[in-house]
Design a protein around this motif. Sequence first.
Motif, PDB file in Angstrom:
ATOM      1  N   ARG A  49       0.898  -1.165   0.000  1.00  0.00           N
ATOM      2  CA  ARG A  49       0.000   0.000   0.000  1.00  0.00           C
ATOM      3  C   ARG A  49       0.927   1.203   0.000  1.00  0.00           C
ATOM      4  NH1 ARG A  49      -4.598   0.379   4.162  1.00  0.00           N
ATOM      5  NH2 ARG A  49      -4.951   2.290   2.991  1.00  0.00           N
ATOM      6  N   SER A  50       0.932   2.004   1.087  1.00  0.00           N
ATOM      7  CA  SER A  50       1.790   3.191   1.025  1.00  0.00           C
ATOM      8  C   SER A  50       2.944   3.164   2.023  1.00  0.00           C
ATOM      9  CB  SER A  50       0.948   4.457   1.222  1.00  0.00           C
ATOM     10  OG  SER A  50       0.183   4.339   2.387  1.00  0.00           O
ATOM     11  N   ARG A  70       0.700  -1.952  -6.403  1.00  0.00           N
ATOM     12  CA  ARG A  70       0.288  -0.978  -5.391  1.00  0.00           C
ATOM     13  C   ARG A  70      -1.222  -1.085  -5.224  1.00  0.00           C
ATOM     14  NH1 ARG A  70      -1.648   2.508  -2.064  1.00  0.00           N
ATOM     15  NH2 ARG A  70      -1.071   4.720  -2.178  1.00  0.00           N
ATOM     16  N   GLY A  72      -3.835   0.563  -4.483  1.00  0.00           N
ATOM     17  CA  GLY A  72      -4.230   1.955  -4.342  1.00  0.00           C
ATOM     18  C   GLY A  72      -3.901   2.668  -5.642  1.00  0.00           C
ATOM     19  N   ILE A  73      -3.976   3.972  -5.599  1.00  0.00           N
ATOM     20  CA  ILE A  73      -3.797   4.730  -6.845  1.00  0.00           C
ATOM     21  C   ILE A  73      -2.375   5.277  -6.977  1.00  0.00           C
ATOM     22  CG2 ILE A  73      -4.587   6.718  -8.184  1.00  0.00           C
ATOM     23  CD1 ILE A  73      -7.343   6.305  -6.858  1.00  0.00           C
ATOM     24  N   GLY A  74      -1.947   6.066  -5.989  1.00  0.00           N
ATOM     25  CA  GLY A  74      -0.663   6.762  -6.100  1.00  0.00           C
ATOM     26  C   GLY A  74       0.503   5.780  -6.043  1.00  0.00           C
ATOM     27  N   ASN A  97     -10.521   2.418  -5.299  1.00  0.00           N
ATOM     28  CA  ASN A  97     -10.858   3.263  -4.144  1.00  0.00           C
ATOM     29  C   ASN A  97     -11.327   4.659  -4.554  1.00  0.00           C
ATOM     30  OD1 ASN A  97      -8.497   4.684  -4.746  1.00  0.00           O
ATOM     31  ND2 ASN A  97      -7.274   3.598  -3.224  1.00  0.00           N
ATOM     32  N   ARG A 231      -2.826  14.492  -2.479  1.00  0.00           N
ATOM     33  CA  ARG A 231      -1.457  14.267  -2.020  1.00  0.00           C
ATOM     34  C   ARG A 231      -0.947  15.482  -1.272  1.00  0.00           C
ATOM     35  NH1 ARG A 231      -2.039   9.796  -2.167  1.00  0.00           N
ATOM     36  NH2 ARG A 231      -0.938   8.144  -3.236  1.00  0.00           N
ATOM     37  N   HIS A 278      -4.868  10.701   6.316  1.00  0.00           N
ATOM     38  CA  HIS A 278      -4.813  10.005   5.015  1.00  0.00           C
ATOM     39  C   HIS A 278      -5.835   8.856   4.982  1.00  0.00           C
ATOM     40  CE1 HIS A 278      -1.995   9.348   1.365  1.00  0.00           C
ATOM     41  NE2 HIS A 278      -3.198   8.864   1.089  1.00  0.00           N
ATOM     42  N   ALA A 281      -8.907   6.634   1.276  1.00  0.00           N
ATOM     43  CA  ALA A 281      -9.262   5.340   0.683  1.00  0.00           C
ATOM     44  C   ALA A 281      -9.715   4.332   1.730  1.00  0.00           C
ATOM     45  CB  ALA A 281      -8.062   4.782  -0.064  1.00  0.00           C
TER      46      ALA A 281
HETATM   47  C1  MLT Z   1      -4.034   6.036  -3.012  1.00  0.00           C
HETATM   48  O1  MLT Z   1      -3.130   6.552  -3.659  1.00  0.00           O
HETATM   49  O2  MLT Z   1      -4.716   5.115  -3.468  1.00  0.00           O
HETATM   50  C2  MLT Z   1      -4.352   6.526  -1.638  1.00  0.00           C
HETATM   51  O3  MLT Z   1      -3.490   7.468  -1.190  1.00  0.00           O
HETATM   52  C3  MLT Z   1      -4.762   5.464  -0.737  1.00  0.00           C
HETATM   53  C4  MLT Z   1      -3.909   4.926   0.360  1.00  0.00           C
HETATM   54  O4  MLT Z   1      -3.102   4.064   0.129  1.00  0.00           O
HETATM   55  O5  MLT Z   1      -4.106   5.282   1.512  1.00  0.00           O
END
Ligand code: MLT
Length: 306
Positions: A49-50, A70, A72-74, A97, A231, A278, A281
């Motif tokens: 994840r992050s 990943r 998630g998105i970022g 998400n 972000r 944060h 999601a």
């Molecule tokens: C994302 O990029 O999907 C979000 O920041 C979600 C996260 O991982 O908390």
Amino acid sequence: MPKVLIADKMSNRAVEVFKARGVDVDVITGLSKDELMKIIGEYDGLAVRSSTRPDAEIIGQATNLKVIGRAGIGVDNVDIKSATDRGVVVMNTPFGNAITTAEHAIAMLFAAARQIPKASERTQNGEWPKSDYKGTELFNKTLGVIGCGNIGALVAERALGLKMKVIAFDPYLTEERARKIGVEKVELDTLFQRADAITLHTPLVESTKNIVNRERLGMTRKGLILVNCARGGLVDEEALKDALDAGHVSAAALDVFSIEPAKEHALFGTPGFIATPHLGASTNEAQENVAVQVAEQMADYLLTGA
Ligand code: MLT
């Protein structure tokens, strides 16, 4: 049988999907960088994840690694260049998400417009501060959406449902798509000049760093509401603090910070300021979606190369 390491907390559905597809999977979260470097050579895939930040050194030790997923998105926690140089594919889950994050942005917008967290805290402290909270009605107000991709468009759709007017800045947004969503495409400065509230939905890249800066905050209407669930680093936090202190920005709700975790911050305690850690999601639905999606994509890639 390919072997995947899940290195961050994610829904157990990811494990179920990997196993059902015939991919061997270990879940080891909370590893230090050194610990991860010691074991990463065993794995064909790394799901994060992050919290885990696969950088050049980690990727350098990942002699068998073929894919980083990943959930998630970022993908700003992954050193994409090092991965690409070593032929490691990096994949994300751009849709899983998105609705949840859009909903958090709308929740933050309402929370800021009506100062719900502070009013709740003081009410529960026995103060009954009814006359201290005259909020802002969102009906008929103009929402400026910076970044009108997947999440930005979902936010716009919801804001239109609230009978707000929506203007959007996004260099990739075509006039046709803007018409389809029901938003007015505008230049960045125009957005800052016309919006009653601004919400950010763009990735953090060189061109978006501090896109909300002192100069642009100075262009905005007095009483602006600012929401950032995208972000940290998109907002010049010092300039925001000054604008809140001056009462020019009436409220700001940040879910993301330039340094995370943000356990201390100059903005904390500033009147009109709301923070969440944060959580954009963080719903059961979104976490299940991204876990399943990342596992399916990684398994497909490892088993079929597709
Ligand atoms: C994302 O990029 O999907 C979000 O920041 C979600 C996260 O991982 O908390």
